[in-house]
Design an enzyme around this catalytic site. Structure first.
Site, PDB file in Angstrom:
ATOM      1  N   ILE A  66      -5.671  -3.805   7.592  1.00  0.00           N
ATOM      2  CA  ILE A  66      -6.610  -4.930   7.585  1.00  0.00           C
ATOM      3  C   ILE A  66      -5.862  -6.244   7.368  1.00  0.00           C
ATOM      4  O   ILE A  66      -6.116  -7.242   8.049  1.00  0.00           O
ATOM      5  CB  ILE A  66      -7.701  -4.730   6.520  1.00  0.00           C
ATOM      6  CG1 ILE A  66      -8.519  -3.478   6.831  1.00  0.00           C
ATOM      7  CG2 ILE A  66      -8.611  -5.951   6.432  1.00  0.00           C
ATOM      8  CD1 ILE A  66      -9.551  -3.120   5.764  1.00  0.00           C
ATOM      9  N   THR A 116       2.417   0.888   1.334  1.00  0.00           N
ATOM     10  CA  THR A 116       1.643   1.519   2.407  1.00  0.00           C
ATOM     11  C   THR A 116       1.661   0.693   3.688  1.00  0.00           C
ATOM     12  O   THR A 116       1.342   1.211   4.760  1.00  0.00           O
ATOM     13  CB  THR A 116       0.176   1.748   1.980  1.00  0.00           C
ATOM     14  OG1 THR A 116      -0.408   0.493   1.604  1.00  0.00           O
ATOM     15  CG2 THR A 116       0.095   2.704   0.799  1.00  0.00           C
ATOM     16  N   GLY A 117       2.005  -0.586   3.606  1.00  0.00           N
ATOM     17  CA  GLY A 117       2.091  -1.436   4.787  1.00  0.00           C
ATOM     18  C   GLY A 117       3.403  -1.247   5.526  1.00  0.00           C
ATOM     19  O   GLY A 117       4.315  -0.558   5.054  1.00  0.00           O
ATOM     20  N   ASP A 172       5.296  -7.403  -5.553  1.00  0.00           N
ATOM     21  CA  ASP A 172       4.333  -6.402  -6.008  1.00  0.00           C
ATOM     22  C   ASP A 172       3.269  -7.088  -6.852  1.00  0.00           C
ATOM     23  O   ASP A 172       3.594  -7.842  -7.776  1.00  0.00           O
ATOM     24  CB  ASP A 172       5.083  -5.351  -6.843  1.00  0.00           C
ATOM     25  CG  ASP A 172       4.274  -4.089  -7.085  1.00  0.00           C
ATOM     26  OD1 ASP A 172       3.060  -4.199  -7.365  1.00  0.00           O
ATOM     27  OD2 ASP A 172       4.862  -2.995  -7.021  1.00  0.00           O
ATOM     28  N   TYR A 181     -10.703   5.981  -7.685  1.00  0.00           N
ATOM     29  CA  TYR A 181     -10.661   4.836  -6.766  1.00  0.00           C
ATOM     30  C   TYR A 181     -11.937   4.015  -6.859  1.00  0.00           C
ATOM     31  O   TYR A 181     -11.900   2.778  -6.942  1.00  0.00           O
ATOM     32  CB  TYR A 181     -10.454   5.331  -5.334  1.00  0.00           C
ATOM     33  CG  TYR A 181     -10.543   4.240  -4.295  1.00  0.00           C
ATOM     34  CD1 TYR A 181      -9.532   3.305  -4.148  1.00  0.00           C
ATOM     35  CD2 TYR A 181     -11.656   4.140  -3.460  1.00  0.00           C
ATOM     36  CE1 TYR A 181      -9.616   2.297  -3.196  1.00  0.00           C
ATOM     37  CE2 TYR A 181     -11.751   3.145  -2.506  1.00  0.00           C
ATOM     38  CZ  TYR A 181     -10.728   2.225  -2.376  1.00  0.00           C
ATOM     39  OH  TYR A 181     -10.825   1.226  -1.438  1.00  0.00           O
ATOM     40  N   VAL A 200      -9.793   9.038   8.756  1.00  0.00           N
ATOM     41  CA  VAL A 200     -10.256  10.088   9.657  1.00  0.00           C
ATOM     42  C   VAL A 200     -10.073   9.706  11.125  1.00  0.00           C
ATOM     43  O   VAL A 200      -9.634  10.544  11.937  1.00  0.00           O
ATOM     44  CB  VAL A 200     -11.726  10.467   9.349  1.00  0.00           C
ATOM     45  CG1 VAL A 200     -12.681   9.304   9.580  1.00  0.00           C
ATOM     46  CG2 VAL A 200     -12.145  11.667  10.179  1.00  0.00           C
ATOM     47  N   ARG A 206     -21.084   8.243   8.205  1.00  0.00           N
ATOM     48  CA  ARG A 206     -20.467   7.030   7.688  1.00  0.00           C
ATOM     49  C   ARG A 206     -20.857   5.832   8.556  1.00  0.00           C
ATOM     50  O   ARG A 206     -21.123   5.966   9.753  1.00  0.00           O
ATOM     51  CB  ARG A 206     -18.934   7.153   7.686  1.00  0.00           C
ATOM     52  CG  ARG A 206     -18.389   8.224   6.718  1.00  0.00           C
ATOM     53  CD  ARG A 206     -18.605   7.806   5.282  1.00  0.00           C
ATOM     54  NE  ARG A 206     -18.069   8.789   4.329  1.00  0.00           N
ATOM     55  CZ  ARG A 206     -18.775   9.747   3.766  1.00  0.00           C
ATOM     56  NH1 ARG A 206     -20.057   9.895   4.095  1.00  0.00           N
ATOM     57  NH2 ARG A 206     -18.226  10.558   2.887  1.00  0.00           N
ATOM     58  N   ASP A 249     -16.256  12.914  -2.153  1.00  0.00           N
ATOM     59  CA  ASP A 249     -16.927  12.361  -0.980  1.00  0.00           C
ATOM     60  C   ASP A 249     -18.440  12.342  -1.181  1.00  0.00           C
ATOM     61  O   ASP A 249     -19.018  13.285  -1.731  1.00  0.00           O
ATOM     62  CB  ASP A 249     -16.609  13.190   0.264  1.00  0.00           C
ATOM     63  CG  ASP A 249     -15.359  12.714   0.985  1.00  0.00           C
ATOM     64  OD1 ASP A 249     -14.769  11.721   0.539  1.00  0.00           O
ATOM     65  OD2 ASP A 249     -14.979  13.352   1.980  1.00  0.00           O
TER      66      ASP A 249
END
Length: 322
Positions: free
Chosen positions: A12, A35-36, A58, A146, A190, A214, A284
């Site tokens: 994003i 993660t980028g 960071d 999370y 997913v 979703r 979930d």
């Protein structure tokens, strides 16, 4: 505008950086590449050397946050450790990044006199609330570490607004997808994961019977919401939380059907690949569907891409880039 995008090397964040630069704004990116990916930024570094600055740092380090926010009028805070399963496996790191890092950025933005702090919230905040569609002021109990971290961020933003006069807008993202979303890694989302499987002629695995649903939201709708949050002059629109979604829901079985259709146009063998099924995933929720009435009313939000339209665009991108 001078804008800091934290997590700007991610899915994003890099799309937001690109859009802002195309619109003529000056952009800083703060990322530690946990993660980028630098590959998401190299075209921007090369194309906009005078208006784009990369700061490797960071958000868990307050000094890095202060250095990044210096001279910026606005912050788009996208940096976080996503993924419900990741947070279940490692709640401490998720907490350190998503709460500790968020607080560092709030403090740095406050002290630098930033005009507005816009941040990525999450639909996971709705927790075990069974009501549909999801309305911003009706939430349940969080179902994962999370989800707790993203809700705490909302609470911190509200406290900073009331205590220090910080102006904020929080955007509860609903299953964002699109170009540059990473299909690799243990916590891949997913859609890119299924696309990668189909393109390799492998069967994707659905958690549960496939009837979980979703509100999948294409990246260009998310960019629109962020730009509206940056530029709104409606005093009623600030210091608010908004659902950021299309306002429709798709089951995983329907998703697989669309992917087989779109990818099958490029490779007919994909149409015959049937998914496998496994157990439901811990943390979930069965169904997610956003009301976007508040965003329409206060921000003028008008999403342009349905899930199906966005998915066709995403499939085209993955076909060219994977």
């Amino acid at each position: 505008m001078n804008v800091l995008v934290t997590g700007g090397a991610g899915f994003i964040g890099s799309n937001l950086c690109e859009h802002l630069l195309r619109e003529g704004h000056t952009v800083k990116c703060l990322d530690n590449f946990a993660t980028g990916h630098i590959e998401n930024l190299i075209p921007l570094i090369n194309q906009y050397p005078d208006r784009f600055t990369l700061i490797v740092g960071d958000i868990r380090n307050l000094a890095d946050c202060r250095r990044a926010v210096e001279g910026c009028q606005y912050v788009l805070h996208e940096a976080a450790l996503g993924s419900v399963p990741r947070s279940i496996n490692d709640p401490i790191t998720t907490n350190d990044v998503n709460i500790g890092g968020f607080l560092n950025m709030l403090v740095a933005a406050r002290d630098a006199g930033v005009k507005r702090f816009i941040f990525a919230a999450s639909s996971s905040t709705y927790g075990d609330s069974a009501s549909l569609p999801k309305v911003e002021d009706v939430i349940g109990r969080p179902l994962s570490p999370y989800a707790i971290t993203k809700y705490v961020d909302e609470l911190y933003a509200d406290v900073f607004a009331r205590t220090y006069g910080t102006e904020y807008i929080g955007l509860r993202y609903f299953n964002v997808f699109g170009r540059r979303q990473d299909p690799n890694g243990a916590y891949a989302a997913v859609i890119p994961l299924f696309v990668k499987k189909f393109m390799a002629h492998e069967a994707p695995n659905i958690n549960g019977d496939g009837e979980y649903s979703r509100d999948f939201t294409y990246i260009d709708n998310v960019i629109q919401m962020n730009m509206l949050a940056l530029t709104t002059e409606n005093p009623e629109a600030v210091n608010q939380i908004y659902n950021t979604a299309f306002g429709d829901r798709t089951t995983l079985n329907q998703l697989v059907g669309y992917l087989r259709e779109f990818l099958g146009e490029k490779d007919p063998a994909i149409k015959a690949i049937e998914p496998t099924h496994g157990p439901n995933r811990a943390g979930d929720i069965p169904h997610s569907l956003a009301s976007i009435d508040k965003a329409r009313r206060l921000l003028g939000y008008d999403p342009k891409y349905s899930m199906r339209d966005g998915l066709r665009e995403a499939v085209d991108w993955y076909w060219e880039n994977l």
